[in-house]
Design a protein around this motif. Structure first.
Motif, short mmCIF file in Angstrom:
data_model
loop_
_atom_site.label_atom_id
_atom_site.label_comp_id
_atom_site.label_asym_id
_atom_site.label_seq_id
_atom_site.Cartn_x
_atom_site.Cartn_y
_atom_site.Cartn_z
N UNK A 295 6.85 -0.29 -1.49
CA UNK A 295 6.47 -1.07 -0.42
C UNK A 295 5.27 -1.28 0.53
N UNK A 296 5.81 -2.38 1.49
CA UNK A 296 4.21 -2.72 2.36
C UNK A 296 3.53 -0.76 2.79
N UNK A 297 4.89 -0.09 3.70
CA UNK A 297 3.57 1.38 3.85
C UNK A 297 3.20 2.02 3.18
N UNK A 298 3.96 2.12 1.70
CA UNK A 298 3.04 2.60 0.81
C UNK A 298 2.02 2.11 0.05
N UNK A 299 1.65 0.58 0.41
CA UNK A 299 0.75 0.51 0.22
C UNK A 299 -0.56 0.57 0.92
N UNK A 300 -0.47 0.93 1.71
CA UNK A 300 -0.79 0.70 3.14
C UNK A 300 -1.21 2.76 3.31
N UNK A 301 -0.40 2.78 2.57
CA UNK A 301 -0.67 4.75 2.86
C UNK A 301 -2.00 5.11 1.35
N UNK A 302 -1.65 4.35 0.73
CA UNK A 302 -2.42 4.26 -0.70
C UNK A 302 -3.27 4.08 -0.48
N UNK A 303 -3.75 3.26 0.34
CA UNK A 303 -5.11 2.13 1.15
C UNK A 303 -6.11 3.70 1.67
N UNK A 304 -4.82 4.11 2.78
CA UNK A 304 -5.45 5.16 3.91
C UNK A 304 -5.87 6.39 3.11
N UNK A 305 -5.48 6.24 1.77
CA UNK A 305 -5.98 7.77 0.80
C UNK A 305 -7.48 7.29 0.27
N UNK A 306 -7.22 6.05 -0.24
CA UNK A 306 -8.34 5.69 -0.82
C UNK A 306 -9.95 5.87 -0.51
N UNK A 307 -10.19 5.38 1.44
CA UNK A 307 -10.71 5.58 2.06
C UNK A 307 -11.23 6.81 2.17
N UNK A 308 -10.63 8.11 2.71
CA UNK A 308 -10.45 9.16 2.70
C UNK A 308 -11.19 9.56 1.73
N UNK A 309 -10.69 9.33 0.34
CA UNK A 309 -11.61 9.70 -0.84
C UNK A 309 -12.95 9.41 -0.73
N UNK A 310 -13.05 8.23 -0.10
CA UNK A 310 -14.36 8.10 -0.45
C UNK A 310 -15.17 8.84 1.01
#
Length: 601
Positions: A295-310
């Motif tokens: 889902x598009x929302x899941x993709x956005x959440x993964x991006x949020x997590x990726x940025x937060x991890x950085x």
């Protein structure tokens, strides 16, 4: 006979010694009040041979025989008295009858007082001469604007040769042109007895035309019966250098204190930022559970997590750099150490400078403190950027093997002079702050070697070589995919956002959650709930810290499992190997939280 009668009349009461010796070497007359001091044979010397009288005094016989040949001579007798040592001065004159040698007249006087006074004068002069010659103060005596005496320290101070004859050298030659008129005025006024400030500072001029700061003390004296000026010179060059070094050290201390304060603030900011990231990453991971991966929302959440991890990675680097606590030594890959801080390096230098990386992936391990290595790399890169300044430039960071594991930082900035290279790591030299001094300390701690090369053609190279570690530690992770047991978990953190997301995560994992804000509240909850199966404890809390709370919990129970949570990765080693304790690094996701719980339950 006439000569004898006249001599007796003149010398009988005089404090001298008078003897007449005939050509047969016999004393025919001995008179004078001074005879009482001449205790050689007896008081009656007349009729005795001069050789018998002075048999123990070869200097007297030698003088007598010289006079026999027609000359005059002198000698001094040293006679030991009951109390003191006497010195008698004798003079021999030949006399003639009918132009033929008839004998000698020996006259003498007691010169003990004169001799002793002269001896004291010589000893005094020698003593003061020794003191003056050994003095580290430059001492100069002048008269009528001319030098009349200088001690060795003065000659050395002004670069004269040790055997230089300073007599008649003009005073003006010793000072820079701008102060010569003032020096002449002062010298003339002091020599005439005028009032001048006895101590003042000026600038000296050596014979090799180099200048140096001077302090001079002046006074009027009588030298060789003439009014003169004595001056004491102190070379202030070393004092000025010490003052300069003191100021540099003071500035560096202030800078160090500023960095320390900045480090404390940065560490606090990083801690709070980590707590924010716990909320972001935790809530994002919980939201993702209810969505399809496509889902598009899941993709956005993964991006949020990726940025937060950085962001978490950057925060971790800030904490490691600013926290003074050292990690335990461990086998590590230098290339990975550099890769982990590339983001921090990029924000630490101006946008006008490009960083290029030439990192070898297959590289031997070294035994090192990871946070200190990262600090070392950061300091070298910042030093390189400072050498480039505001100009466009390039920094190259390399890792490779060359008789060890090597890190090399190259820049095309300002070249370091060859004579300065050996001083750039010395804090007294003050080369671009304390960064390189810290680098040297870290390298020495790890038994490494630093090489520096700087020239116009190749730029500046800092090459650091570390010994290769022979043993590699392999850590096998446990498979934590099994089901977790159910029960009560105590979650203690002073940050409300962390408590909120922690409670959500544990509730999702079907645990009953008891939340505590502070250490004492957690201890009270444990007293009231004996069925708690796990404690999650924040390490940094006010009043009762995480460490103190942990100690109190262990007094209550050695068996209860405890998760220590903190954004400071350097404290991991503190809890390694301790029974029923695991460490959870902030920020964390639901999966990492679950894996840590599984290790204990």
């Amino acid at each position: 006979m006439v000569l004898h009668k006249q001599a007796l009349t003149i010398t009988k009461m005089a404090p001298i010694i008078l003897m007449i010796i005939n050509k047969d070497n016999i004393v025919t007359m001995a008179t004078g009040a001074g005879l009482s001091k001449l205790k050689i044979i007896n008081s009656n010397l007349e009729g005795n041979s001069i050789y018998e009288i002075f048999k123990d005094h070869p200097e007297a016989i030698q003088a007598y025989e010289i006079t026999q040949k027609g000359g005059e001579s002198d000698f001094i007798l040293r006679i030991l008295d009951e109390v003191d040592t006497l010195y008698l001065d004798f003079h021999l004159n030949p006399f003639y009858e009918n132009d033929e040698y008839a004998g000698q007249i020996l006259s003498g006087s007691n010169i003990t007082q004169l001799f002793n006074a002269q001896q004291r004068f010589v000893e005094s002069e020698t003593k003061y001469s020794t003191i003056i010659n050994a003095s580290h103060l430059g001492i100069l005596v002048t008269r009528d604007f001319k030098c009349v005496y200088a001690n060795p320290a003065f000659l050395e101070m002004f670069a004269f040769s040790p055997d230089f004859d300073i007599d008649d050298t003009s005073v003006t030659e010793l000072f820079v042109p701008s102060v010569r008129d003032e020096m002449l005025r002062r010298s003339m006024n002091i020599e005439k007895g005028g009032n001048e400030t006895p101590s003042f500072e000026t600038t000296g001029l050596r014979v090799d035309n180099t200048t140096f700061p001077l302090q001079i003390f002046s006074n009027r004296i009588i030298y060789n019966k003439n009014p003169s000026v004595i001056q004491f010179f102190i070379d202030l060059s070393n004092i000025r250098q010490l003052e300069k070094e003191k100021n540099i050290l003071h500035e560096q201390l202030l800078l160090s204190q500023k960095y320390e304060s900045l480090g404390i603030v940065s560490s606090g900011v990083a801690h709070d930022f980590n707590n924010l990231l716990v909320g972001i990453m935790g809530n994002a991971s919980l939201l993702q559970l209810d969505m399809k991966p496509s889902s598009p929302q899941s993709v956005l959440l993964r991006e949020i997590q990726k940025i937060a991890m950085n962001a978490a990675k950057l925060t971790k680097q800030m904490i490691a750099y600013t926290n003074p606590t050292s990690n335990k030594l461990m086998n590590c890959n230098l290339t990975q150490v550099v890769e982990e801080i590339t983001q921090l390096l990029s924000i630490s230098i101006p946008n006008t400078i490009i960083i290029e990386y030439e990192l070898e992936n297959k590289i031997s391990l070294i035994n090192a403190d990871v946070s200190q290595l990262q600090q070392m790399v950061l300091n070298l890169v910042i030093n390189a950027s400072e050498s480039i300044g505001e100009s466009n430039g390039k920094i190259i960071v390399k890792t490779f093997e060359d008789n060890g594991v090597c890190l090399e930082v190259v820049d095309n900035g300002e070249i370091i002079k060859q004579e300065d290279i050996e001083n750039i790591f010395d804090p007294k030299f003050g080369f671009r702050g304390l960064g390189l001094t810290v680098v040297k300390g870290i390298v020495q701690t790890h038994h490494g070697v630093i090489d520096v090369l700087s020239d116009e053609e190749n730029g500046t190279h800092f090459k650091i070589t570390f010994p290769i570690e022979g043993n590699t530690k392999i850590i096998n992770k446990k498979d934590n995919n099994g089901e977790l047991p159910k029960g009560k978990i105590l979650f203690c953190d002073d940050d409300a956002r962390v408590r909120e997301v922690g409670e959500k995560m544990l509730s999702y994992l079907d645990f009953e959650v008891i939340v505590a804000c502070y250490g004492q509240e957690a201890l009270d909850a444990l007293e009231e709930n004996k069925d708690i199966i796990l404690v999650v404890l924040d390490l940094t809390m006010p009043v009762l810290s995480g460490r103190e709370t942990l100690s109190r919990i262990r007094e209550m129970s050695q068996a209860i499992p405890i998760i220590i949570s903190s954004g400071h990765s350097e404290v991991i080693g503190e809890f390694e190997g301790r029974a029923n304790i695991e460490f959870l690094l902030k920020p964390y996701t639901l999966n990492s939280f679950k894996e840590t719980i599984a290790k204990l339950l």
